[in-house]
Design an enzyme around this catalytic site. Structure first.
Site, short mmCIF file in Angstrom:
data_model
loop_
_atom_site.label_atom_id
_atom_site.label_comp_id
_atom_site.label_asym_id
_atom_site.label_seq_id
_atom_site.Cartn_x
_atom_site.Cartn_y
_atom_site.Cartn_z
N SER A 231 0.84 -1.20 0.00
CA SER A 231 0.00 0.00 0.00
C SER A 231 0.88 1.26 0.00
CB SER A 231 -0.97 -0.06 1.18
OG SER A 231 -2.04 0.84 1.02
N ASP A 326 -9.37 -5.53 -5.43
CA ASP A 326 -8.97 -4.53 -4.43
C ASP A 326 -10.02 -3.42 -4.45
OD1 ASP A 326 -7.80 -2.47 -2.97
OD2 ASP A 326 -5.81 -2.74 -3.83
N HIS A 359 -6.97 -6.09 -1.37
CA HIS A 359 -5.86 -5.14 -1.14
C HIS A 359 -4.78 -5.74 -0.26
CE1 HIS A 359 -4.11 -1.12 -1.00
NE2 HIS A 359 -4.00 -1.23 0.31
#
Length: 419
Positions: A231, A326, A359
């Site tokens: 991320s 995601d 994600h």
């Protein structure tokens, strides 16, 4: 004959180890339910169950017998682990103290009903720190980190491990990588000790200190450092590979090829954050979950390009991983954009996107977390992912990450003993 549940090759293993779960002493064709239970460090109970039917000899082997229903179905040897779920909604299973294992109880019950008659059970200790791996707390200069050293003199490939904008010092991925033969530095950069919860600016020099610290370790091979990030940590990994000379290989997990949310200040320059508007967050009336996917301005707009990380300047090798489900970040779109830019400059780059993956691509057998609280923002965030597909993606990605780093940091294939 008494019913026995066994975990092979050993009831004690690393968390990312696949195991064989067997039941013996059942009646031929007997219907049974297997249940896995794990209590995390906060006391939260995670469970999964599946219905099975014994073979003609009264044995059950999850690597050969398909589940007939329950938390999953089909031939899934590790299904009881990757489908673990808390009754409390939006709980993420994560390890805080890597010096202790997660203990998973495997129980077998009669029939496919209410699990009232226990036939047998065993416990699987799943560790995050391999035998002989050292954990060393690092508070040197400005660094807030933990160093994990594999046993032996080395030299070993050196890695820096970065998690996302939830902050903190996350150790469990780094400790597993060290258990697989990498000297790994888990590095905090926000929301930890005296590091601000939401920094006004991040200093590239802080991350350079981490590279210098790792390069000084005697056990680290001197041919360059690897960095991986998830991320927000992913775009920081790309920035480190671009602006710091010591980085030879970088892995971006669910990231982007531009700087996100916090300005990054280097020596004589600052990479601004990609323009965003939190007013574009969407909150579900039904679930209360927050959707961030539309908060960013269009990354194709040239007005945003000063936020791009100029990766094409780097001599490092790159691996991009993203999930097609995601629901927190348009990671697949953003990764494709970064990959295309690198390819335009004739750069060698690897890219894998996973159907049904969300994600939070984690080490294998950690169960999918579709939604949880974002520790910095204090809101419940939808991460996305489908259970079975996400589990398969995590297994594949974990192998690819290790192979990539062995190849580019040690100029060799991954040792069989490390897989």
């Amino acid at each position: 004959m008494a019913v026995q549940v066994t975990v092979l090759p050993s009831p004690r293993c690393l968390f990312d180890d696949a195991v064989q779960i067997r039941v013996t002493g059942l009646l031929p064709q007997q219907a049974v339910t297997l249940r896995a239970s794990l209590v995390d460090e906060s006391g939260e109970l995670f469970q999964a169950h599946a219905h099975y039917r014994a073979g003609s000899s009264g044995e059950l082997d999850l690597s050969r017998s398909p589940a007939l229903g329950g938390s999953y179905s089909g031939l899934e040897p590790m299904g009881l682990l990757w489908s673990l779920q808390s009754k409390t909604p939006y709980k993420r299973l994560a390890k805080r103290n890597v010096l202790t294992p997660f203990c998973v109880d495997f129980e077998v019950y009669e029939g496919h009903g209410d699990m009232s008659r226990l036939l047998g059970k065993c416990t699987n200790e799943r560790w995050f720190l391999g035998e002989g791996v050292k954990r060393i707390s690092v508070r040197e200069g400005r660094l807030k980190a933990t160093l994990f050293l594999p046993p032996g003199p080395g030299p070993f490939p050196g890695l820096i491990d970065l998690y996302g904008s939830g902050g903190g010092l996350v150790e469990y991925r780094a400790s597993l990588l060290a258990s697989r033969g990498f000297v790994t530095l888990a590095l905090a950069y926000m929301a930890f000790e005296d590091l601000p919860v939401m920094p006004e600016i991040l200093e590239l020099g802080y991350f350079e200190e981490a590279v210098n610290f790792l390069q000084k370790q005697q056990q680290v091979k001197d041919t360059g450092i690897g960095v991986l990030g998830l991320s927000k940590g992913a775009d920081l990994a790309l920035s480190m590979a671009t602006f710091l000379s010591g980085i030879k290989a970088a892995v971006s997990i669910s990231g982007s090829g531009f700087n996100s949310f916090i300005p990054l200040r280097g020596d004589g320059f600052t990479v601004p954050p990609h323009p965003y508007d939190l007013g574009r967050m969407k909150t579900s009336d039904e679930s209360g979950l927050v959707d961030f996917t539309d908060v960013l301005d269009d990354h194709r707009d040239p007005a945003t390009w000063d936020c791009r990380i100029p990766m094409e300047r780097s001599l490092a090798k790159f691996l991009f991983l993203s999930g097609l489900d995601d629901t927190n970040w348009k990671s697949d779109l953003y990764c494709r954009d970064a990959v295309q830019r690198l390819q335009q400059y004739g750069r060698e780059v690897e890219f894998f996107s996973y159907p049904g993956a969300g994600h939070l691509l984690e080490p294998p057998y950690l169960p999918l977390c579709q939604a949880s609280i974002h520790r910095v923002l204090g809101v419940f965030v939808h991460w996305g992912g489908q259970w079975k597909e996400h589990a398969k993606a995590q297994e594949d990605a974990w192998c690819r990450i290790q192979t990539f780093f062995w190849q580019h940091l040690m100029d060799s294939d991954i040792p069989k003993s490390k897989l």
